[in-house]
Write an enzyme that holds these catalytic residues in place. Structure first.
Site, PDB file in Angstrom:
ATOM      1  CE  LYS A 155      -3.374  -1.995   3.291  1.00 22.01           C
ATOM      2  NZ  LYS A 155      -4.295  -1.992   3.917  1.00 22.01           N
ATOM      3  CG  ASP A 169       6.295   2.316   0.821  1.00 23.53           C
ATOM      4  OD1 ASP A 169       7.731   1.530  -0.205  1.00 23.53           O
ATOM      5  OD2 ASP A 169       6.361   2.141   1.465  1.00 23.53           O
ATOM      6  CG  ASP A 228      14.432  -0.801   5.181  1.00 26.19           C
ATOM      7  OD1 ASP A 228      15.974  -0.907   5.665  1.00 26.19           O
ATOM      8  OD2 ASP A 228      13.491  -1.290   6.015  1.00 26.19           O
ATOM      9  CE  LYS A 274      14.362   3.444   6.158  1.00 26.97           C
ATOM     10  NZ  LYS A 274      14.160   2.192   7.336  1.00 26.97           N
ATOM     11  CG  PHE A 307      10.321   1.844  10.632  1.00 31.82           C
ATOM     12  CD1 PHE A 307       9.905   1.615   9.978  1.00 31.82           C
ATOM     13  CD2 PHE A 307       8.527   2.864  10.640  1.00 31.82           C
ATOM     14  CE1 PHE A 307       9.541   0.552   9.218  1.00 31.82           C
ATOM     15  CE2 PHE A 307       7.591   2.147  10.055  1.00 31.82           C
ATOM     16  CZ  PHE A 307       7.745   1.213   9.554  1.00 31.82           C
ATOM     17  CG  ASP A 318       2.258   1.230   7.053  1.00 36.08           C
ATOM     18  OD1 ASP A 318       3.220   0.870   6.587  1.00 36.08           O
ATOM     19  OD2 ASP A 318       1.941  -0.330   7.951  1.00 36.08           O
ATOM     20  NE  ARG A 360      -1.220   2.363   4.890  1.00 37.15           N
ATOM     21  CZ  ARG A 360      -0.622   1.848   4.998  1.00 37.15           C
ATOM     22  NH1 ARG A 360       1.471   1.914   3.701  1.00 37.15           N
ATOM     23  NH2 ARG A 360      -0.589   0.467   4.511  1.00 37.15           N
TER      24      ARG A 360
END
Ligand code: IMP
Length: 171
Positions: free
Chosen positions: A37, A95, A98, A126, A147, A154, A160
């Site tokens: 999402k 989005d 990581d 990251k 984070f 989220d 979000r």
């Protein structure tokens, strides 16, 4: 929570990315493949900024996170679902990269379906963590190893809807 990028900074960067993406595809058709999402907010802004009449949008649901910790397992859609991208120029919209595990698994699976090309647009990365595991063709910002929430990202479905990006702090 500490604001990392405010709305104005985000929107300016999204416009620049849309411009670079249009220049890359030079008027040829291409498909934004939005990873749900987390990427839906970024993708909606990006999509509206792209002026080409030949851009399409599709969505895929992939998840590897529980809370603020990666589960380490990427659950990809079955090959039949990816087959619809065969012979298309696909731009994955993510989005955040990581560990890069999610994206590298998806890129490999898409290549296996015979896409014409696959490129990656990630709003955040990251760098320290994925260490080049995935080639990001279009990148919004590099962020610290912390984070992040907001602008679609989220923590257990919360935050979000923040219009800015923030460093997550437990409350
Ligand atoms: P990766 O496979 O470790 O690169 O993780 C990819 C996915 O994990 C991203 O698409 C996000 O949905 C989620 N994720 C990773 N880091 C963060 C973060 O800092 N905030 C929110 N979600 C994250």
């Amino acid at each position: 929570m500490k604001v990392l990028f405010d709305e104005t900074t985000i929107q300016k960067r999204v416009a620049e990315l849309a411009h670079d993406i249009e220049a890359c595809y030079e008027g040829r058709p291409f498909t934004l493949l939005v990873i749900l999402k987390g990427a839906f907010v970024f993708a909606a802004d990006l999509f509206r900024r792209i002026r080409s009449p030949l851009v399409r949008v599709e969505f895929l649901r992939i998840a590897s996170y529980r809370g603020t910790v990666s589960s380490g397992t990427v659950i990809l859609p079955p090959p039949e679902e990816l087959a619809r991208f065969a012979a298309r120029d696909v731009l994955i919209v993510e989005d955040i990269v990581d560990t890069g595990l999610t994206l590298s698994a998806l890129v490999d699976a898409l290549r296996g379906t015979g896409v014409s090309s696959v490129r990656v647009c990630s709003f955040l990365e990251k760098t320290e963590i994925h260490q080049g595991r995935v080639k990001i063709d279009f990148l919004g910002f590099s962020v610290p190893n912390h984070f992040i929430v907001g602008y679609g990202l989220d923590c257990d479905e919360k935050h979000r809807n923040l219009p800015y990006l923030a460093l997550y702090e437990e409350t």
